[in-house]
Scaffold this active site. Sequence first.
Site, PDB file in Angstrom:
ATOM      1  N   ASP A 155      -6.878   3.199  -1.040  1.00 19.89           N
ATOM      2  CA  ASP A 155      -6.696   2.836   0.252  1.00 19.89           C
ATOM      3  C   ASP A 155      -8.020   2.575   1.203  1.00 19.89           C
ATOM      4  OD1 ASP A 155      -6.934   5.345  -0.083  1.00 19.89           O
ATOM      5  OD2 ASP A 155      -5.797   5.980   1.710  1.00 19.89           O
ATOM      6  N   ASN A 201       4.069   6.969   3.834  1.00 21.83           N
ATOM      7  CA  ASN A 201       4.877   5.791   3.953  1.00 21.83           C
ATOM      8  C   ASN A 201       4.380   4.720   3.010  1.00 21.83           C
ATOM      9  OD1 ASN A 201       6.712   5.970   6.282  1.00 21.83           O
ATOM     10  ND2 ASN A 201       4.732   6.596   7.403  1.00 21.83           N
ATOM     11  N   GLY A 252       1.464   5.165   0.353  1.00 17.76           N
ATOM     12  CA  GLY A 252       0.633   6.099   0.957  1.00 17.76           C
ATOM     13  C   GLY A 252       1.379   7.372   0.730  1.00 17.76           C
ATOM     14  N   ASN A 253       0.983   8.576   1.183  1.00 21.14           N
ATOM     15  CA  ASN A 253       1.614   9.713   0.910  1.00 21.14           C
ATOM     16  C   ASN A 253       2.936   9.995   1.504  1.00 21.14           C
ATOM     17  OD1 ASN A 253      -0.114  11.628  -1.152  1.00 21.14           O
ATOM     18  ND2 ASN A 253      -1.421  10.924   0.518  1.00 21.14           N
ATOM     19  N   ASP A 263       0.803  -1.187  -0.057  1.00 23.67           N
ATOM     20  CA  ASP A 263      -0.019   0.018  -0.133  1.00 23.67           C
ATOM     21  C   ASP A 263       0.839   1.191   0.090  1.00 23.67           C
ATOM     22  OD1 ASP A 263      -2.834   1.493   0.429  1.00 23.67           O
ATOM     23  OD2 ASP A 263      -1.405   2.138   2.056  1.00 23.67           O
ATOM     24  N   THR A 300      -1.237  10.557   6.468  1.00 23.98           N
ATOM     25  CA  THR A 300      -0.937  11.782   6.375  1.00 23.98           C
ATOM     26  C   THR A 300      -1.955  12.858   6.401  1.00 23.98           C
ATOM     27  OG1 THR A 300       0.776  11.099   4.743  1.00 23.98           O
ATOM     28  CG2 THR A 300       0.215  13.407   4.412  1.00 23.98           C
TER      29      THR A 300
END
Length: 263
Positions: free
Chosen positions: A110, A11, A8-9, A6, A133
């Site tokens: 997500d 991690n 993310g912004n 996954d 985030t």
Amino acid sequence: MILAIDIGNSNITLGCIDNDRILFEARMATDLIKTSDQYCAELKNMLELFRTNISQIEGTIISSVVPPVLNSVRTAIAKLLGERRCLIVGPGLKTGLDIRIDNPAQVGSDLIVAAVAGIREYGAPLIIIDMGTATTMFVIDRSGSCIGGCICPGVKISLEALTERTAQLPGISLDSPRRIIGRNTVDSMRSGVMAGTASMLDGMIERMEQELGYPAKVVATGGIAKFITPLCRRNIILDPDMLLKGLNILYKNNVKADRLRSV
């Protein structure tokens, strides 16, 4: 065994899953300027760190809210695993969700992944909180339909804005406040950022249930959730593995559907 990722912004969360058992979960920093070769090396090192035999990985599934990084990671996976199956959460992937918002294409992958896992594990109605985030809340009504939610600034974003835009406020760690009425600058900041976010969640849950007309279970995931949910007055289930669980479900369902079509 599958590799679930996954993006993310802030991690990239990844883990290997074998027969519905998460073998490990790890995080890497999301970096827009890293090349596919750099991501390939990091993924290889991470798998070796957790003593994972790359040859036993049958396929990969990726969700991402950062399109440029998705392209780099997908290329890195191809370099690492060759032509093994790689699924991307997005158009063309069957989710089984009934998304009833103005533009379903705007729902982040997500949130889709979390909703798939949430409905399977906790049923409906359900409010899913993803604290990364940004802090997002996604509502699933009693019929199992995804009907919308809200997006709020994340805890770290709020804290960074507070310290960067004020001359005399220091950076602080995400420790629980000792009291709500702070007696010094650091305690006052912790109270505002930590307890303030918890109070926001409590209030938003109450208002969402008022609009629904009935109570709902509440589940939280994301890297920041473990710091905030203990401060909430509302009972919130903490599930840090929610995204990996959802990716595993989506991979299995789509591979099964492909096999049935090929028969």
